[in-house]
Enzyme design. Structure first.
Site, PDB file in Angstrom:
ATOM      1  CG  PHE A   1      -1.709   1.218   1.456  1.00  0.00           C
ATOM      2  CD1 PHE A   1      -2.972   1.359   0.910  1.00  0.00           C
ATOM      3  CD2 PHE A   1      -1.212   2.252   2.234  1.00  0.00           C
ATOM      4  CE1 PHE A   1      -3.720   2.511   1.123  1.00  0.00           C
ATOM      5  CE2 PHE A   1      -1.942   3.404   2.461  1.00  0.00           C
ATOM      6  CZ  PHE A   1      -3.198   3.526   1.898  1.00  0.00           C
ATOM      7  CG  ASP A   2       3.294   1.971   3.391  1.00  0.00           C
ATOM      8  OD1 ASP A   2       2.375   1.130   3.498  1.00  0.00           O
ATOM      9  OD2 ASP A   2       3.791   2.551   4.362  1.00  0.00           O
ATOM     10  CB  THR A   3       5.422   0.639  -2.609  1.00  0.00           C
ATOM     11  OG1 THR A   3       6.322   0.207  -1.580  1.00  0.00           O
ATOM     12  CG2 THR A   3       6.187   0.812  -3.908  1.00  0.00           C
TER      13      THR A   3
END
Length: 407
Positions: free
Chosen positions: A201-203
């Site tokens: 999700f972060d990437t």
């Protein structure tokens, strides 16, 4: 997007009573032991050191132990602490739900182990509050970061970020550090486009932000690895690889509305600088220097090849002429960003003028050298390099004056 540069609006410094400026989300799954100390320590730090109203949201990822009860007790005990219960696992899913439901204008999250030193929290969110940046990430890979972790995790982290740079052209340094923040107005536009519900999700969020032209602020952090971390490294790595492949395909096929995002969220161009202020001078100097190094090496090679059959002065003339033409063409394209045939003739005339100056300097230097002594080849080359450095400075000024900078 056209028009005058307009910075992001700063978050209201004195919000309405009871409204939080920052919402820190702590996603958890089966953390009944660590949750209490974590939230109490975070709450105490924010109370003592954060100058704006805040809230802490415990996002429970379908825990099956006593985590929900601990979270509710913390909400009853500490002002500004809330609980969000999800029926499915997934850190990305928890962050999407918590951020989407939060009324705070700045949203953040951190891992429950508090591996990152909390002293970095205010530097992380301050640029978002002021409007300077749109997202902010803690980075363990900056030179000034202080990190304590094993060699295995170090290699995996650096390898992953190198992979992102190669596969997705990522320009941020540390995608996996569990210490990030985003402006709520930006999150509202990006979150619907992020498909991953887990660790990728972060990437995915950061890549979309970068492609949308948003400003990502990086904060060097002090970070101590949690030896009891429950992250399955192999499963996470495989999921990340699948995410990279999926996101890469979406970028290549145009499945993501990047142009629309950039027009809607990207920052407008800066206003034109006054005529006396050089535009992009540091970048031009760096590129000019790189072209100059390559030209000098080519010049010396040509001079050495021609020195025997032609003699010193003819070899110097030939080597300088050939490299001057190539140097002008390379600087025209790479240093000053000029393409096409327009004004090409004028630019090459300027290059030939620089060539004449360089010829005068180098030939004069050679003549003076041979008039005073019988030099060996090393001394001859040293004099030529020194003369070329002086000619290079003049060449940059003449070419820049002729071409002007084109962004």
């Amino acid at each position: 997007m056209t028009g005058t540069y307009a910075p992001r609006a700063a978050v209201q410094a004195r919000p309405a009573a009871g409204s939080a400026v920052l919402d820190v989300v702590v996603p958890v799954y089966n953390e009944e032991t660590d949750l209490g100390p974590c939230v109490r320590r975070l709450h105490a730090h924010l109370t003592a050191h954060f100058p704006y109203p805040f809230r802490i949201t415990v996002a429970d990822n379908a825990s099956v132990d006593g985590t929900p009860a601990v979270a509710r007790a913390l909400a009853d005990e500490l002002p500004g602490v809330g609980v969000l219960r999800l029926d499915e696992k997934g850190r990305g899913r928890a962050l999407r739900a918590a951020w989407s439901a939060s009324p705070a204008p700045v949203l953040a999250y951190m891992d429950v182990d508090l591996s990152t030193d909390l002293a970095a929290l205010l530097p992380l969110v301050a640029p978002l509050i002021s409007g300077h940046s749109d997202l902010a990430i803690g980075t363990r890979l900056a030179r000034t970061s202080r990190v304590v972790r094993g060699a295995k995790r170090e290699v995996i982290s650096r390898g992953y970020n190198l992979l992102l740079r190669g596969a997705l052209a990522a320009r941020f340094s540390d995608a996996q550090c569990g210490f990030k923040a985003i402006r709520a107005d930006v999150a509202a536009e990006l979150l619907p486009l992020v498909r991953d519900t887990g660790w990728f999700f972060d990437t995915e969020l950061l890549v979309l932000a970068q492609r949308a032209g948003l400003r990502i602020h990086e904060v060097p952090v002090d970070w101590v690895d949690d030896p009891d971390s429950r992250v399955d490294i192999v499963a996470t790595a495989l999921a990340d690889l699948r995410g990279i492949g999926r996101l890469g395909r979406a970028l290549v096929t145009g499945a993501l509305p990047l142009a629309q995002l950039r027009a809607q969220l990207g920052r407008g161009p800066l206003p034109a600088a006054p005529a006396q202020v050089p535009i992009g001078l540091p970048r031009q100097l760096a590129r000019f220097a790189a072209v100059g190094v390559a030209s000098t090496l080519a010049y010396l090679l040509l001079f050495l090849l021609a020195r025997g059959p032609l003699g010193a002065q003819p070899a110097n003339l030939l080597a300088l002429l050939l490299t001057a033409v190539a140097n002008t063409a390379a600087n025209r394209r790479l240093t000053f960003g000029v393409t096409g045939r327009r004004h090409a003739g004028r630019h090459h005339l300027q290059g030939l003028l620089a060539f004449a100056l360089g010829l005068a300097l180098t030939s004069g230097s050679l003549a003076a050298l041979h008039a005073t002594t019988t030099p060996n080849r090393a001394l001859e080359l040293t004099v030529l390099v020194t003369a070329n450095l002086a000619a290079t400075a003049l060449r940059f000024l003449l070419l820049r004056l002729a071409m002007h900078h084109r962004p």
